[in-house]
Design a protein around this motif. Structure first.
Motif, PDB file in Angstrom:
ATOM      1  N   GLU A   8       0.810  -1.214   0.000  1.00  0.00           N
ATOM      2  CA  GLU A   8       0.000   0.000   0.000  1.00  0.00           C
ATOM      3  C   GLU A   8       0.848   1.271   0.000  1.00  0.00           C
ATOM      4  OE1 GLU A   8      -2.514  -0.444   3.403  1.00  0.00           O
ATOM      5  OE2 GLU A   8      -3.883  -1.798   2.370  1.00  0.00           O
ATOM      6  N   ARG A   9       2.147   1.138   0.272  1.00  0.00           N
ATOM      7  CA  ARG A   9       3.023   2.309   0.351  1.00  0.00           C
ATOM      8  C   ARG A   9       3.086   3.008  -1.003  1.00  0.00           C
ATOM      9  NH1 ARG A   9       7.973   0.011   2.244  1.00  0.00           N
ATOM     10  NH2 ARG A   9       6.739  -0.570   4.037  1.00  0.00           N
ATOM     11  N   LYS A  10       2.883   4.321  -0.977  1.00  0.00           N
ATOM     12  CA  LYS A  10       2.937   5.120  -2.201  1.00  0.00           C
ATOM     13  C   LYS A  10       4.390   5.316  -2.603  1.00  0.00           C
ATOM     14  CE  LYS A  10      -1.461   6.107  -2.500  1.00  0.00           C
ATOM     15  NZ  LYS A  10      -2.290   5.569  -3.502  1.00  0.00           N
ATOM     16  N   ARG A  11       4.660   5.116  -3.877  1.00  0.00           N
ATOM     17  CA  ARG A  11       6.003   5.323  -4.400  1.00  0.00           C
ATOM     18  C   ARG A  11       5.945   6.411  -5.465  1.00  0.00           C
ATOM     19  NH1 ARG A  11       7.501  -0.904  -5.544  1.00  0.00           N
ATOM     20  NH2 ARG A  11       6.738  -1.688  -3.582  1.00  0.00           N
ATOM     21  N   PRO A  12       6.959   7.272  -5.485  1.00  0.00           N
ATOM     22  CA  PRO A  12       6.957   8.313  -6.511  1.00  0.00           C
ATOM     23  C   PRO A  12       7.184   7.710  -7.892  1.00  0.00           C
ATOM     24  CG  PRO A  12       9.017   8.347  -5.302  1.00  0.00           C
ATOM     25  CD  PRO A  12       8.116   7.343  -4.619  1.00  0.00           C
ATOM     26  N   GLY A  13       6.647   8.380  -8.903  1.00  0.00           N
ATOM     27  CA  GLY A  13       6.853   7.934 -10.273  1.00  0.00           C
ATOM     28  C   GLY A  13       8.269   8.245 -10.727  1.00  0.00           C
ATOM     29  N   LEU A  14       8.627   7.795 -11.914  1.00  0.00           N
ATOM     30  CA  LEU A  14       9.961   7.985 -12.452  1.00  0.00           C
ATOM     31  C   LEU A  14      10.304   9.463 -12.592  1.00  0.00           C
ATOM     32  CD1 LEU A  14      12.585   6.900 -13.665  1.00  0.00           C
ATOM     33  CD2 LEU A  14      11.426   6.798 -15.866  1.00  0.00           C
ATOM     34  N   ALA A  15       9.367  10.254 -13.097  1.00  0.00           N
ATOM     35  CA  ALA A  15       9.637  11.682 -13.287  1.00  0.00           C
ATOM     36  C   ALA A  15       9.936  12.358 -11.952  1.00  0.00           C
ATOM     37  CB  ALA A  15       8.462  12.358 -13.983  1.00  0.00           C
ATOM     38  N   ALA A  16       9.172  12.053 -10.925  1.00  0.00           N
ATOM     39  CA  ALA A  16       9.406  12.644  -9.605  1.00  0.00           C
ATOM     40  C   ALA A  16      10.761  12.205  -9.054  1.00  0.00           C
ATOM     41  CB  ALA A  16       8.289  12.251  -8.645  1.00  0.00           C
ATOM     42  N   TYR A  17      11.116  10.962  -9.265  1.00  0.00           N
ATOM     43  CA  TYR A  17      12.403  10.454  -8.811  1.00  0.00           C
ATOM     44  C   TYR A  17      13.548  11.170  -9.518  1.00  0.00           C
ATOM     45  CZ  TYR A  17      16.283   7.193  -8.135  1.00  0.00           C
ATOM     46  OH  TYR A  17      17.505   6.632  -7.837  1.00  0.00           O
ATOM     47  N   LEU A  18      13.444  11.354 -10.827  1.00  0.00           N
ATOM     48  CA  LEU A  18      14.503  12.017 -11.585  1.00  0.00           C
ATOM     49  C   LEU A  18      14.664  13.477 -11.167  1.00  0.00           C
ATOM     50  CD1 LEU A  18      13.932  10.520 -15.139  1.00  0.00           C
ATOM     51  CD2 LEU A  18      15.743   9.953 -13.507  1.00  0.00           C
ATOM     52  N   ARG A  19      13.574  14.110 -10.747  1.00  0.00           N
ATOM     53  CA  ARG A  19      13.645  15.511 -10.304  1.00  0.00           C
ATOM     54  C   ARG A  19      14.441  15.677  -9.020  1.00  0.00           C
ATOM     55  NH1 ARG A  19       7.813  15.703 -11.247  1.00  0.00           N
ATOM     56  NH2 ARG A  19       7.580  16.140 -13.453  1.00  0.00           N
ATOM     57  N   THR A  20      14.659  14.595  -8.270  1.00  0.00           N
ATOM     58  CA  THR A  20      15.417  14.684  -7.017  1.00  0.00           C
ATOM     59  C   THR A  20      16.916  14.763  -7.249  1.00  0.00           C
ATOM     60  OG1 THR A  20      15.608  12.284  -6.734  1.00  0.00           O
ATOM     61  CG2 THR A  20      13.642  13.361  -5.796  1.00  0.00           C
ATOM     62  N   PHE A  21      17.381  14.466  -8.463  1.00  0.00           N
ATOM     63  CA  PHE A  21      18.811  14.511  -8.759  1.00  0.00           C
ATOM     64  C   PHE A  21      19.281  15.960  -8.900  1.00  0.00           C
ATOM     65  CE2 PHE A  21      17.836  10.223  -9.795  1.00  0.00           C
ATOM     66  CZ  PHE A  21      19.013   9.520  -9.552  1.00  0.00           C
ATOM     67  N   PRO A  22      20.513  16.246  -8.460  1.00  0.00           N
ATOM     68  CA  PRO A  22      21.047  17.601  -8.638  1.00  0.00           C
ATOM     69  C   PRO A  22      21.137  17.942 -10.122  1.00  0.00           C
ATOM     70  CG  PRO A  22      22.506  16.256  -7.270  1.00  0.00           C
ATOM     71  CD  PRO A  22      21.426  15.366  -7.796  1.00  0.00           C
ATOM     72  N   GLY A  23      20.799  19.168 -10.460  1.00  0.00           N
ATOM     73  CA  GLY A  23      20.836  19.579 -11.859  1.00  0.00           C
ATOM     74  C   GLY A  23      19.760  18.909 -12.676  1.00  0.00           C
ATOM     75  N   GLY A  24      18.686  18.504 -12.019  1.00  0.00           N
ATOM     76  CA  GLY A  24      17.628  17.761 -12.689  1.00  0.00           C
ATOM     77  C   GLY A  24      16.667  18.607 -13.486  1.00  0.00           C
ATOM     78  N   GLU A  25      16.982  19.879 -13.665  1.00  0.00           N
ATOM     79  CA  GLU A  25      16.114  20.743 -14.455  1.00  0.00           C
ATOM     80  C   GLU A  25      16.514  20.629 -15.918  1.00  0.00           C
ATOM     81  OE1 GLU A  25      13.511  22.294 -13.145  1.00  0.00           O
ATOM     82  OE2 GLU A  25      14.106  21.433 -11.234  1.00  0.00           O
ATOM     83  N   PHE A  26      15.739  19.918 -16.686  1.00  0.00           N
ATOM     84  CA  PHE A  26      16.034  19.715 -18.098  1.00  0.00           C
ATOM     85  C   PHE A  26      15.033  20.494 -18.938  1.00  0.00           C
ATOM     86  CE2 PHE A  26      17.323  15.792 -15.920  1.00  0.00           C
ATOM     87  CZ  PHE A  26      18.670  15.787 -16.244  1.00  0.00           C
ATOM     88  N   GLU A  27      15.512  20.993 -20.042  1.00  0.00           N
ATOM     89  CA  GLU A  27      14.614  21.682 -20.961  1.00  0.00           C
ATOM     90  C   GLU A  27      13.932  20.647 -21.841  1.00  0.00           C
ATOM     91  OE1 GLU A  27      16.241  24.920 -23.160  1.00  0.00           O
ATOM     92  OE2 GLU A  27      17.437  25.581 -21.449  1.00  0.00           O
ATOM     93  N   ARG A  28      12.674  20.867 -22.103  1.00  0.00           N
ATOM     94  CA  ARG A  28      11.918  19.963 -22.953  1.00  0.00           C
ATOM     95  C   ARG A  28      12.265  20.227 -24.415  1.00  0.00           C
ATOM     96  NH1 ARG A  28       6.748  17.135 -22.295  1.00  0.00           N
ATOM     97  NH2 ARG A  28       6.014  16.730 -24.372  1.00  0.00           N
ATOM     98  N   ASN A  29      12.409  19.179 -25.173  1.00  0.00           N
ATOM     99  CA  ASN A  29      12.695  19.288 -26.611  1.00  0.00           C
ATOM    100  C   ASN A  29      11.439  19.805 -27.297  1.00  0.00           C
ATOM    101  OD1 ASN A  29      13.210  18.903 -29.309  1.00  0.00           O
ATOM    102  ND2 ASN A  29      14.164  16.882 -29.031  1.00  0.00           N
ATOM    103  N   PRO A  30      11.509  20.979 -27.952  1.00  0.00           N
ATOM    104  CA  PRO A  30      10.310  21.567 -28.554  1.00  0.00           C
ATOM    105  C   PRO A  30       9.869  20.907 -29.858  1.00  0.00           C
ATOM    106  CG  PRO A  30      12.205  22.962 -28.967  1.00  0.00           C
ATOM    107  CD  PRO A  30      12.679  21.839 -28.080  1.00  0.00           C
TER     108      PRO A  30
END
Length: 82
Positions: free
Chosen positions: A52-74
């Motif tokens: 029942e434990r809630k786990r963060p999704g992949l995107a939320a997990y990747l946002r925890t990394f330093p420098g995790g601000e990536f620009e979206r490919n337009p």
């Protein structure tokens, strides 16, 4: 871990419950294939809480990394040809 077929489990259910209370996992088989496991209430509660434990999704997990601000490919997505 103790493994027993269903017919034998029916005949000795009380002793299997005693084994589960002691912490033993009792696997019950039908036609040679595992179909159920008899465990203590404590083990079942631990398993239930873990499922029942809630786990963060992949995107939320990747946002925890330093420098995790990536620009979206337009550019638009390409057709995979399915």
């Amino acid at each position: 871990m103790l493994t027993i077929n269903l017919k034998e489990a029916k005949a000795g259910f009380s002793s299997l419950v005693d084994e589960a209370i002691k912490g033993e996992f009792v696997t019950i088989t039908r036609h040679g294939k595992p179909v159920a496991v008899l465990v203590s209430v404590e083990a079942a509660e631990i398993a239930r809480e873990a499922m029942e434990r809630k786990r963060p999704g992949l995107a939320a997990y990747l946002r925890t990394f330093p420098g995790g601000e990536f620009e979206r490919n337009p550019s638009p997505s390409r057709d995979a040809g399915l």
